[in-house]
Design a protein around this motif. Structure first.
Motif, short mmCIF file in Angstrom:
data_model
loop_
_atom_site.label_atom_id
_atom_site.label_comp_id
_atom_site.label_asym_id
_atom_site.label_seq_id
_atom_site.Cartn_x
_atom_site.Cartn_y
_atom_site.Cartn_z
N PHE A 102 5.79 -2.19 -5.28
CA PHE A 102 4.35 -1.46 -5.34
C PHE A 102 4.17 -0.90 -6.79
O PHE A 102 3.06 -1.16 -7.34
CB PHE A 102 4.60 0.03 -4.68
CG PHE A 102 3.35 0.96 -4.91
CD1 PHE A 102 2.25 0.57 -4.26
CD2 PHE A 102 3.50 2.00 -5.61
CE1 PHE A 102 1.21 1.61 -4.40
CE2 PHE A 102 2.47 3.06 -5.55
CZ PHE A 102 1.35 2.72 -5.07
N HIS A 103 5.12 -0.49 -7.66
CA HIS A 103 4.77 -0.33 -9.08
C HIS A 103 4.38 -1.76 -9.84
O HIS A 103 3.57 -1.66 -10.78
CB HIS A 103 5.85 0.50 -9.76
CG HIS A 103 5.88 2.10 -9.16
ND1 HIS A 103 6.35 2.28 -8.04
CD2 HIS A 103 5.36 3.05 -9.72
CE1 HIS A 103 6.31 3.56 -7.76
NE2 HIS A 103 5.58 4.22 -8.72
N LYS A 122 0.83 -1.26 -0.17
CA LYS A 122 0.00 0.11 -0.15
C LYS A 122 0.82 1.31 0.10
O LYS A 122 1.77 1.26 0.65
CB LYS A 122 -0.87 0.10 1.25
CG LYS A 122 -2.01 -1.14 1.26
CD LYS A 122 -2.70 -1.23 2.28
CE LYS A 122 -3.65 -2.27 2.42
NZ LYS A 122 -4.78 -2.27 3.48
N GLN A 123 0.41 2.35 -0.74
CA GLN A 123 1.28 3.51 -0.84
C GLN A 123 1.47 4.13 0.61
O GLN A 123 2.52 4.86 0.80
CB GLN A 123 0.44 4.35 -1.71
CG GLN A 123 1.14 5.84 -2.02
CD GLN A 123 0.65 6.46 -3.40
OE1 GLN A 123 -0.46 6.07 -3.63
NE2 GLN A 123 1.19 7.60 -3.46
N GLU A 124 0.54 4.03 1.48
CA GLU A 124 0.50 4.81 2.91
C GLU A 124 1.73 4.25 3.68
O GLU A 124 2.11 4.68 4.65
CB GLU A 124 -0.75 4.83 3.66
CG GLU A 124 -1.29 3.53 3.77
CD GLU A 124 -2.30 2.93 2.81
OE1 GLU A 124 -3.38 2.17 2.86
OE2 GLU A 124 -2.28 3.70 1.63
N LEU A 139 4.42 3.27 2.42
CA LEU A 139 5.85 3.72 1.85
C LEU A 139 6.25 5.23 2.05
O LEU A 139 5.41 5.98 2.70
CB LEU A 139 5.70 3.44 0.37
CG LEU A 139 5.25 2.12 -0.41
CD1 LEU A 139 5.36 2.07 -1.74
CD2 LEU A 139 6.59 1.12 0.27
N GLU A 149 9.27 0.02 -2.91
CA GLU A 149 8.76 0.90 -4.28
C GLU A 149 8.39 0.01 -5.53
O GLU A 149 7.59 0.24 -6.38
CB GLU A 149 9.61 2.04 -4.57
CG GLU A 149 9.38 3.06 -3.38
CD GLU A 149 7.96 4.11 -3.71
OE1 GLU A 149 7.42 3.71 -4.63
OE2 GLU A 149 7.86 4.80 -2.70
N ARG A 163 6.97 8.39 0.73
CA ARG A 163 6.51 8.91 -0.50
C ARG A 163 7.29 10.18 -0.73
O ARG A 163 7.39 10.91 -1.71
CB ARG A 163 5.02 9.06 -0.54
CG ARG A 163 4.46 8.05 -0.43
CD ARG A 163 4.55 6.83 -1.46
NE ARG A 163 4.48 7.50 -3.13
CZ ARG A 163 4.62 6.77 -4.00
NH1 ARG A 163 5.47 5.70 -4.03
NH2 ARG A 163 4.38 7.30 -5.28
#
Length: 1058
Positions: free
Chosen positions: A893-894, A805-807, A809, A890, A811
């Protein structure tokens, strides 16, 4: 040798000697036995021949006898004639003696008749001789005052005092006391005694302070330290137990070890009196006619040490002069001994001691002031090549400006605000441990204390001599010739002590003045040193030495200090300038020494430059002190300096540096990565290494504090504890910044897992980490079994975390840059701490080895700074681990979008997928932003984990796909090519390794375009390239247009398990 060799045989008959040698020596025996010879002849065959041989030998002997008689005949005749003459002379002598006896008898009768007349004539002759002797003495004594004045003018003091003492004794002899004409002489001698005393005292005063004609200069002192004569100490004739210091015992040695002062009772054989009582004065030069000289460097002093010194050349030879001739002591020591001997003979020991005591403090103060003024004059002198003088203040401002300019230039190159770093330290640059103020203060104090040491050396010599003379006067019986009222030795000055002058008193005053000088340098007030200093000084000044305490206990006084500024008004500068009795203002009204003209700055931080000269001064003083005064060396200036450092300097330093540390780490810019960093990373701090400003400031402060520790090794433990406290606070602040960036982020939680941490440690890429002890090359082969196993295991752990999940990481790129900069800065500080720890440990251990020499206060051994370095380095490693894991997360994630996308495109796309474009742009951007802050090898570690995780994820993603066509395979290959280009653009990453890994991905997906039989052939040739599961996934996915038999899975398994 034959018995006939000594016979007087003439040369013309030398054959007789040969014939005699043929005759057997038995014929010359004392008891001749003829029977053997008779038997021999009778038994011989040729009896006539044997008899003829005997006759020939008899003729030879007779001829020899004739020659001997002829040779001695004239001698025999002369001896007979001499004997006749002797007999005649004896007869004539006997006749003359008889006549003399008759004459003596007649003379006896005549003398007996005139006995009374002869007695009267003898008495008259004795009286006339006595009158003539008195007249000669009166004539000689009348000339004594003029002769004494002449000797004083020529500085022949000992000869003058000899003449004075002997003349005074002569005036008190019977027959001269009633001579009225000598009253004027007595009066003149009394006046001369007072004037003579002050002349000797002035000369002694000059030589006490190394201002006299025979004083030793610096070079001679140093030479005497290296080559001190080893001889027995000079003592008096009285048996007293007076202990001499080691240095004085060595310096005052003489040839036979004993000398006695000129006898005042005439008991000495060298007292200058003839047997008839007349004076035997000498106005000519020394007996050997030689006047010794001494070169400026003292080199000839020992060569001519056995000659009579020049100031004794006119003296009457006595035991003292003989002792001086035999002594091996330096010239200035002999001269001091001579002056003290003169004072003793004048009976002025106590008076001299009292005057020396009165003038000691003011003289030392003037000497120190004069030396400071001289150094100021040298500092203000014309610069070479300029032709004009530059004021000292201007020169100092120029020096300070140059230093600040160079420092600012250096900081600008480093990209840090020069004003910010200049404001970090609580002291100015000139007051830093290696600053010009510290150097100037240390050089000034070294010079002054060296002068004081040489002065104290003279005071030790004179103090022991005066004490020995005072003891001699106590124990010396008054001679019978002085039973009458002797005016020159019966006044109030003839005391049985030294007038209060002792080695202890001299040391107290000298240290008091030195302490006053140090207080001026440090800007100290009386309240900051000793509350009862005035009381102690008054007690010391009023203390009267007791003659009952000759064991030196009266000198074991508490060290007292004098403060002339005790009543000075403190300028109203605010409470912030006054702390614990210290005035930091520049306008302090006191009776000072003028040190402000020499030192660029003054203040408490100069204690570091004061400490070491004081320790050296104490060592030198302790080596000079006699045993009875040894305790004074431990309670003086060194004790004050150590107490001052412990009670005032260290607490003040801790408070000041604690504030500086707090300001450095709490500043908003302290942990802000540099905005205008260089394009590339440089490992040199001078060339712009982008260390965080807060950590750079802490490093400077730590080095500065340890610089103080090196200047004061005894207090290294306390100062290192300060550094540890500062480093601990800084570490907490760094940890806080680190946690602010990684708190609740998945990468931070992962590196805290035990399994992940172990895998990261086993990862060959970790060889580049700061604490890695692995000496393997950084460019390791990533395809060996161990590397693949660790990478695959770690990759599987990360891939099992999907979906990412992005949160979870980080960012914010600024936080990542902060972590990169923080890692490099922490590593820089850790290396610096490690170096400082080694240097400080060496200094501390060296001080501990020498710790037995001084009484040391309790100072705990410093904790090893290496532990702090490890903590800093561990946090730096954690930052790098977080960055590596973060970039891998990351990537996952991508790339996890691959499993959600259908790769059944109906046309060939020209661009990679959007998530790949987003990933590659993010990699490029973060690499460019991190490049100035971390080294290439660390960037390789941070971004080097992307390629393995991307390759593994791309291959595993096929298992989650249901179908893919030809255009989908091309799209995935295009994605891998884009990722390869992005990673290859990172200069620190090996592009060949990236290409090899991603070529494997493209090869894997291109196998989907092969028919089954071709795929089976490829598997047979490359069964090692992919695993059984990966080959199986190739068969499971649906590819339009590809036919897969039902037993395909079994056939592939059979090949792979073969």
């Amino acid at each position: 040798m034959s018995i006939f060799d000594g016979l007087p045989i003439p040369k013309d008959k030398s054959f007789l000697r040969e014939e005699l040698s043929r005759i057997d020596e038995s014929w010359a025996a004392a008891r001749f036995d003829s029977l053997p010879h008779v038997v021999h002849i009778l038994t011989s065959k040729d009896r006539e021949g044997e008899v003829q041989v005997l006759k020939e030998q008899s003729d030879i002997i007779e001829e020899v006898v004739d020659e001997v008689v002829h040779a001695y005949h004239s001698g025999f005749n002369k001896a007979i004639q001499n004997y006749s003459q002797i007999l005649r002379l004896f007869s004539e002598s006997a006749q003359s003696i008889g006549e003399l006896k008759v004459d003596l008898a007649q003379s006896k009768k005549l003398l007996g008749a005139h006995n009374k007349q002869l007695h009267q004539l003898w008495y008259r002759s004795v009286t006339l001789r006595h009158i003539i002797s008195l007249l000669d003495q009166i004539e000689g004594i009348a000339k004594v005052p003029a002769r004494i004045e002449k000797l004083i003018a020529e500085k022949q003091f000992y000869a003058a005092v000899q003449l004075h003492v002997q003349s005074s004794l002569m005036l008190e002899r019977e027959g001269l006391q009633a001579v009225g004409a000598l009253q004027d002489v007595r009066s003149e001698l009394t006046k001369l005694r007072g004037a003579f005393f002050y002349k000797v005292l002035e000369d002694l005063h000059s030589h006490l302070y190394n201002k006299g004609e025979y004083s030793s200069d610096v070079s001679s002192i140093l030479e005497s330290d290296d080559a001190i004569p080893t001889s027995t100490a000079v003592t008096t004739s009285m048996n007293y137990s007076h202990s001499l210091s080691r240095r004085t015992r060595l310096l005052k040695g003489d040839g036979d070890g004993v000398y006695r002062p000129s006898s005042v009772d005439g008991g000495s054989s060298f007292d200058g009196h003839n047997e008839d009582g007349t004076l035997d004065m000498h106005d000519d030069a020394a007996p050997n006619g030689y006047t010794p000289t001494m070169k400026a460097n003292g080199g000839d002093a020992r060569i001519f040490s056995r000659q009579i010194p020049v100031w004794l050349s006119d003296s009457t030879p006595d035991e003292f002069v003989e002792a001086m001739r035999k002594s091996d002591a330096p010239l200035h020591v002999k001269y001091l001994q001579t002056l003290v001997e003169c004072l003793s003979m004048l009976g002025k020991v106590a008076a001299a001691g009292a005057i020396i005591c009165q003038r000691l403090r003011t003289t030392i103060h003037d000497i120190i002031t004069t030396k400071i003024k001289a150094q100021t004059g040298r500092a203000n002198g014309p610069r070479p090549g300029l032709g004009h003088s530059v004021s000292h203040t201007t020169g100092l401002h120029y020096l300070k400006g140059q230093l600040e300019h160079q420092l600012a230039k250096q900081k600008r190159q480093n990209g840090v605000s020069s004003g910010a770093l200049l404001a970090v330290s609580p002291v100015s640059h000139v007051m830093s441990p290696s600053g010009t103020a510290q150097i100037s203060a240390r050089e000034l104090l070294d010079s002054i204390l060296d002068t004081v040491v040489r002065i104290f050396e003279n005071h030790v010599i004179v103090g022991e001599l005066l004490e020995s003379k005072s003891l001699q006067q106590v124990n010396l019986n008054t001679p019978k010739t002085l039973a009458a009222d002797v005016s020159w030795n019966n006044d109030s000055d003839a005391c049985n002590d030294t007038g209060g002058f002792t080695i202890g008193f001299s040391l107290n005053v000298l240290q008091s003045e030195c302490q006053q000088l140090i207080c001026e340098i440090l800007r100290a007030t009386p309240e900051a040193t000793s509350a009862d200093a005035a009381v102690q000084t008054a007690r010391l000044a009023s203390k009267t030495p007791s003659k009952d305490k000759r064991d030196g206990s009266e000198d074991g006084l508490t060290f007292a200090f004098r403060f002339t500024d005790a009543s000075a008004s403190v300028p109203n500068q605010g409470t912030d300038l006054t702390r614990q009795g210290w005035r930091r203002g520049a306008n302090v009204l006191q009776e000072g020494y003028g040190t402000g003209a020499v030192l660029p700055e003054q203040g408490i931080y100069l204690a570091a430059s004061v400490y070491r000269p004081v320790v050296q001064f104490t060592d030198k003083v302790a080596s000079m002190l006699p045993q009875k005064f040894s305790q004074l060396g431990n309670d003086g200036l060194l004790a004050f300096t150590e107490n001052f450092v412990k009670d005032h300097f260290l607490p003040t330093m801790f408070v000041d540096y604690r504030k500086s540390v707090q300001q450095a780490i709490s500043s908003p810019a302290a942990f802000r990565p540099r905005a205008n960093a260089a394009a590339s990373y440089t490992p040199s701090i001078e060339k712009g290494r982008p260390v965080l400003q807060g950590l750079l400031a802490i490093d400077c402060l730590a080095k500065e504090v340890l610089g103080w520790a090196q200047a004061m090794p005894k207090f290294a433990g306390e100062l290192i504890n300060y550094v540890q406290t500062f480093l601990e606070r800084t570490y907490e602040r760094c940890r806080t910044s680190y946690m602010e960036a990684v708190l609740e982020k998945q990468s931070y939680m992962l590196i805290g897992r035990h399994d992940v941490d172990n895998l990261l440690r086993l990862d060959p890429a970790s060889a580049c980490l700061p604490n890695s002890l692995d000496e393997r090359a950084l460019e390791t082969n990533d395809f060996d079994a161990e590397s693949n196993g660790v990478e695959m295991e770690l990759s599987d752990i990360l891939l099992n975390l999907r979906p990412i999940k992005q949160e979870n990481l980080i960012r914010d790129d600024n936080k990542l840059i902060l972590l990169a900069s923080l890692s490099d800065s922490l590593e820089y500080v850790a290396d610096s701490i490690e170096r400082l720890g080694k240097s400080s440990s060496k200094a501390y251990n060296h001080e501990e080895e020498n710790g037995l020499h001084h009484a040391r206060t309790n100072s705990l051994p410093p904790k090893d700074l290496a532990s702090f370095a490890e903590e800093y380095r561990k946090l730096a490693i954690d930052c790098l681990k977080v960055l590596r894991i973060e970039m891998q997360l990351e990537t996952i994630f991508h790339l996890q979008e691959m499993t959600k996308r259908e790769y059944l495109d109906d046309q060939d796309a020209e661009e990679p997928d959007d998530f790949v474009i987003s990933l590659t742009s993010q990699i490029t951007r973060r690499d460019e932003e991190m490049t100035p802050f971390v080294a290439d090898v660390k960037r390789n570690y941070i971004f080097g984990g992307i390629c393995p995780i991307a390759a593994n994820l791309s291959i595993k993603a096929l298992a989650e796909m249901t179908s893919i066509n030809l255009f989908g395979v091309q799209q995935i290959c295009r994605n891998s090519i884009a990722l390869e280009q992005a990673l290859a653009a990172i200069s620190s990453i090996d592009s060949e390794v990236v290409q090899t890994r991603l070529d494997r991905v493209r090869t894997y997906y291109e196998l989907l375009n092969m028919p089954f039989e071709a795929l089976l052939a490829f598997i047979q040739e490359h069964d090692y390239l992919f695993s059984v599961a990966e080959y199986g996934n190739l068969l499971k996915v649906f590819v339009p247009g590809r036919e897969i038999p039902d037993d395909a899975q079994d056939r592939v398994s059979e090949i792979l398990l073969r």
